[in-house]
Design a protein around this motif. Structure first.
Motif, PDB file in Angstrom:
ATOM      1  N   VAL A 172      14.130  41.876  80.004  1.00 20.15           N
ATOM      2  CA  VAL A 172      14.934  42.428  81.102  1.00 20.15           C
ATOM      3  C   VAL A 172      16.051  43.284  80.503  1.00 20.15           C
ATOM      4  O   VAL A 172      16.891  42.774  79.756  1.00 20.15           O
ATOM      5  CB  VAL A 172      15.546  41.301  81.959  1.00 20.15           C
ATOM      6  N   GLU A 176      21.121  48.271  84.784  1.00 17.63           N
ATOM      7  CA  GLU A 176      20.282  48.745  85.877  1.00 17.63           C
ATOM      8  C   GLU A 176      20.247  50.278  85.881  1.00 17.63           C
ATOM      9  O   GLU A 176      21.102  50.934  85.268  1.00 17.63           O
ATOM     10  CB  GLU A 176      20.838  48.248  87.216  1.00 17.63           C
ATOM     11  N   SER A 182      22.900  44.249  84.664  1.00 16.76           N
ATOM     12  CA  SER A 182      21.862  43.438  85.289  1.00 16.76           C
ATOM     13  C   SER A 182      22.467  42.163  85.861  1.00 16.76           C
ATOM     14  O   SER A 182      23.198  41.449  85.169  1.00 16.76           O
ATOM     15  CB  SER A 182      20.783  43.079  84.256  1.00 16.76           C
TER      16      SER A 182
END
Length: 347
Positions: A172, A176, A182
């Protein structure tokens, strides 16, 4: 795979789902922002500790009763909801209808403050709670006493071994596309730091390079002050071999079982970290716009190479994730850790 049915009438309440680990960021979202679903489609997780209404204050509950509810140090409030609540993605819910008088929320949706707000369409029994307000990951929480788990008839999903996981697919990114941090990182990092404080027994530590470079300044306030007494290394499947043996290992949690990776040899204590965060820190990333071999044709300029995303603001861990996790670790009762917790006032 399983389905969950109404305990009263037997009506199916979910699509076929397979159990996975409860995400670290389950209870921690960004205030006044809408969030995507917590769970992936066709999966469910179980929260072993009480979460949600009804609540009591720490003083009202008392130390012994709070500990039985899984809270082992003073906290703002203690949940007296049922243990073992089951969470699914809203899209996997079947055969339920909202109970209008129990759909209160803050401003953008429903936050579950009134208890179960979904009823079985067949018999009318309250069976679950839909949550989708700002600051909450969208989810449907099935009440354990109101549902039963049955085989779906579909083949069971096998649990992969560590060496069978496609780690790159779990990674991940910390930033963003809009430049914000995030939400998963904001929650998962302080959760891991709480486990780290317990593992190091509130002694000062030196974070591993990738984590220190990215977030060192933001997380320093969570860790005991002073010259580093212990070293921490990133370890796990596919991670580069460590030249020296650190005192503590920051390792991934298995996405299905939730268990931390264990080294085949050595006695270093392990500290679990969200596999999505861990994989990003450990796996090499492409950093060059040049071809892996050969060269671009003469006169060709490549303008489609994505530059690394840069955050638009400093990293701010979720304000409640660290303390929420720390007070739910039984080891916080140790004198050294309780002294640390009593002095801790946030980063």
């Amino acid at each position: 795979m399983d389905v969950f049915v109404c305990a009263g009438c037997g009506a199916e309440l979910t699509a076929p789902v397979s159990r996975v680990a409860l995400p670290d960021h389950t209870h921690f979202g960004a205030w006044e922002q809408l969030h995507p679903p917590l769970m992936e489609p066709a999966t469910y997780a179980v929260d072993p500790l009480p979460s949600g209404a009804p609540w009591r204050s720490w003083g009202e509950a008392g130390e012994d009763l709070a500990a039985r509810q899984g809270v082992h140090a003073p906290a703002y409030h203690v949940s007296f909801a049922a243990r073992g609540r089951i969470v699914i993605a809203p899209g996997d819910s079947r055969g339920t209808a909202l109970i209008p008088e129990k759909c209160a929320g803050y401003c953008m949706g429903i936050d579950g403050r009134d208890g179960p707000n979904l009823a079985c369409e067949r018999c009318g029994s309250a069976v679950a709670t839909r949550m989708d307000d700002c600051g909450l990951w969208q989810a449907v929480w099935l009440e354990p006493e109101a549902v039963r788990r049955l085989p779906s008839g579909l083949p069971a999903v096998t649990t992969p071994d560590w060496d069978e996981l496609d780690l790159a697919s779990y990674a991940v990114p910390p930033v963003e596309p809009d430049g914000s941090w995030s939400r998963r990182w904001e929650a998962a990092v302080p959760v891991a730091l709480a486990h780290l404080v317990v593992a190091c027994d509130a002694r000062a530590v030196a974070l591993p390079g990738p984590l220190a470079e990215l977030l060192g300044g933001a997380v320093a306030g969570y860790l005991p002050a002073g010259p580093p007494a212990l070293t921490v290394g990133l370890a796990g499947p596919g991670a580069p071999a460590l030249r020296t043996g650190p005192d503590l290992l920051l390792v991934p949690r298995h996405p299905v079982t939730g268990e931390p990776w264990r080294p085949p040899h050595g006695t270093a204590a392990v500290v679990p970290l969200d596999i999505g965060v861990w994989a990003h820190l450990v796996l090499p990333a492409e950093t060059s716009p040049l071809p892996a071999s050969g060269r671009l044709p003469e006169g060709v300029l490549r303008d489609d190479y994505p530059l690394p995303l840069r955050p638009r603001s400093p990293f701010v861990p979720h304000p409640g994730a660290f303390s929420h996790t720390l007070v739910r670790l039984p080891a916080i009762r140790r004198p050294s850790l309780r002294t640390y917790y009593d002095r801790y006032s946030g980063p």
